[in-house]
Design a protein around this motif. Structure first.
Motif, PDB file in Angstrom:
ATOM      1  N   SER A 258      -1.655   5.433  -7.295  1.00  6.95           N
ATOM      2  CA  SER A 258      -2.824   4.810  -7.882  1.00  6.95           C
ATOM      3  C   SER A 258      -3.971   4.845  -7.143  1.00  6.95           C
ATOM      4  O   SER A 258      -4.206   4.923  -5.966  1.00  6.95           O
ATOM      5  CB  SER A 258      -2.387   3.372  -7.988  1.00  6.95           C
ATOM      6  OG  SER A 258      -2.135   2.871  -6.702  1.00  6.95           O
ATOM      7  N   THR A 259      -5.021   4.800  -7.833  1.00  7.27           N
ATOM      8  CA  THR A 259      -6.340   4.586  -7.367  1.00  7.27           C
ATOM      9  C   THR A 259      -7.079   3.759  -7.760  1.00  7.27           C
ATOM     10  O   THR A 259      -7.078   3.404  -8.982  1.00  7.27           O
ATOM     11  CB  THR A 259      -7.211   6.085  -7.383  1.00  7.27           C
ATOM     12  OG1 THR A 259      -7.363   6.494  -9.027  1.00  7.27           O
ATOM     13  CG2 THR A 259      -6.476   7.270  -6.889  1.00  7.27           C
ATOM     14  N   SER A 260      -8.178   3.567  -7.168  1.00  4.15           N
ATOM     15  CA  SER A 260      -9.196   2.232  -7.682  1.00  4.15           C
ATOM     16  C   SER A 260     -10.575   3.128  -8.124  1.00  4.15           C
ATOM     17  O   SER A 260     -10.691   4.039  -7.356  1.00  4.15           O
ATOM     18  CB  SER A 260      -9.342   0.928  -6.626  1.00  4.15           C
ATOM     19  OG  SER A 260      -9.693   1.894  -5.438  1.00  4.15           O
ATOM     20  N   CYS A 261     -11.188   2.311  -8.978  1.00  4.10           N
ATOM     21  CA  CYS A 261     -12.618   2.865  -9.395  1.00  4.10           C
ATOM     22  C   CYS A 261     -13.590   2.741  -8.332  1.00  4.10           C
ATOM     23  O   CYS A 261     -13.961   2.199  -7.398  1.00  4.10           O
ATOM     24  CB  CYS A 261     -13.158   2.231 -10.624  1.00  4.10           C
ATOM     25  SG  CYS A 261     -11.843   2.401 -11.918  1.00  4.10           S
TER      26      CYS A 261
ATOM     27  N   SER B 293       0.749  -1.366  -0.046  1.00  2.66           N
ATOM     28  CA  SER B 293      -0.061   0.224   0.069  1.00  2.66           C
ATOM     29  C   SER B 293       0.791   1.266  -0.003  1.00  2.66           C
ATOM     30  O   SER B 293       0.567   2.327  -0.661  1.00  2.66           O
ATOM     31  CB  SER B 293      -0.995   0.000   1.004  1.00  2.66           C
ATOM     32  OG  SER B 293      -0.345  -0.144   2.340  1.00  2.66           O
ATOM     33  N   MET B 294       2.050   1.239   0.480  1.00  2.00           N
ATOM     34  CA  MET B 294       2.711   2.482   0.442  1.00  2.00           C
ATOM     35  C   MET B 294       3.281   2.424  -0.907  1.00  2.00           C
ATOM     36  O   MET B 294       3.481   3.802  -1.108  1.00  2.00           O
ATOM     37  CB  MET B 294       4.263   2.136   1.367  1.00  2.00           C
ATOM     38  CG  MET B 294       3.949   2.404   3.007  1.00  2.00           C
ATOM     39  SD  MET B 294       3.194   3.994   3.108  1.00  2.00           S
ATOM     40  CE  MET B 294       4.471   5.078   3.005  1.00  2.00           C
ATOM     41  N   GLU B 295       3.502   1.573  -1.563  1.00  2.00           N
ATOM     42  CA  GLU B 295       4.195   1.660  -3.166  1.00  2.00           C
ATOM     43  C   GLU B 295       3.028   1.940  -3.880  1.00  2.00           C
ATOM     44  O   GLU B 295       3.113   3.129  -4.924  1.00  2.00           O
ATOM     45  CB  GLU B 295       4.300   0.231  -3.568  1.00  2.00           C
ATOM     46  CG  GLU B 295       5.180   0.198  -4.913  1.00  2.00           C
ATOM     47  CD  GLU B 295       6.215   0.871  -5.232  1.00  2.00           C
ATOM     48  OE1 GLU B 295       6.687   1.503  -6.026  1.00  2.00           O
ATOM     49  OE2 GLU B 295       7.188   0.851  -4.028  1.00  2.00           O
ATOM     50  N   ASP B 296       1.821   1.801  -3.507  1.00  2.00           N
ATOM     51  CA  ASP B 296       0.402   2.288  -4.290  1.00  2.00           C
ATOM     52  C   ASP B 296       0.466   3.823  -3.916  1.00  2.00           C
ATOM     53  O   ASP B 296       0.091   4.694  -4.814  1.00  2.00           O
ATOM     54  CB  ASP B 296      -0.725   1.425  -3.827  1.00  2.00           C
ATOM     55  CG  ASP B 296      -0.828   0.163  -4.233  1.00  2.00           C
ATOM     56  OD1 ASP B 296      -0.083   0.038  -5.452  1.00  2.00           O
ATOM     57  OD2 ASP B 296      -1.621  -0.551  -3.896  1.00  2.00           O
ATOM     58  N   TYR B 297       0.747   4.339  -2.666  1.00  2.00           N
ATOM     59  CA  TYR B 297       0.575   5.613  -2.187  1.00  2.00           C
ATOM     60  C   TYR B 297       1.664   6.383  -3.249  1.00  2.00           C
ATOM     61  O   TYR B 297       1.496   7.706  -3.618  1.00  2.00           O
ATOM     62  CB  TYR B 297       0.757   5.651  -0.890  1.00  2.00           C
ATOM     63  CG  TYR B 297       0.963   7.317  -0.392  1.00  2.00           C
ATOM     64  CD1 TYR B 297      -0.402   8.121  -0.178  1.00  2.00           C
ATOM     65  CD2 TYR B 297       2.117   7.930   0.105  1.00  2.00           C
ATOM     66  CE1 TYR B 297      -0.031   9.322   0.345  1.00  2.00           C
ATOM     67  CE2 TYR B 297       2.086   8.983   0.439  1.00  2.00           C
ATOM     68  CZ  TYR B 297       1.074   9.703   0.673  1.00  2.00           C
ATOM     69  OH  TYR B 297       1.027  11.154   0.787  1.00  2.00           O
TER      70      TYR B 297
END
Length: 84
Positions: free
Chosen positions: A81-84, A73-77
């Motif tokens: 990146s976002t989810s629909c 989740s840190m890599e996504d932050y």
């Protein structure tokens, strides 16, 4: 010879084929088959060993899984990146 479950059927068929080949080659030996998933040993030492082995595996898994999820989740932050 076989029950409906394929788990029991395949070993029985392999046993029949193996014994047939042994008879074709005039061998006096036979192959026996036991179709049990777990041995029925009632040893307390074996039960303790199995319990502590599974417990240690679950503790290592429980200790290693949350950092993996947090790093993901840190890599996504960082990538935003976002989810629909």
């Amino acid at each position: 010879m076989c029950s409906i479950e394929p788990l029991n059927c395949y070993p029985v068929l392999v046993n029949i084929i193996s014994n047939t080949f042994l008879r074709l080659f005039n061998c006096t030996g036979r192959i026996r088959l036991w179709s049990e998933l777990f041995s029925r040993t009632h040893s307390a030492d074996l039960k303790n060993y199995t319990f502590f082995n599974c417990l240690s595996y679950l503790l290592v898994l429980a200790a290693g899984l949350p950092p993996l999820l947090a790093a993901s989740s840190m890599e996504d932050y960082k990538v935003k990146s976002t989810s629909c």
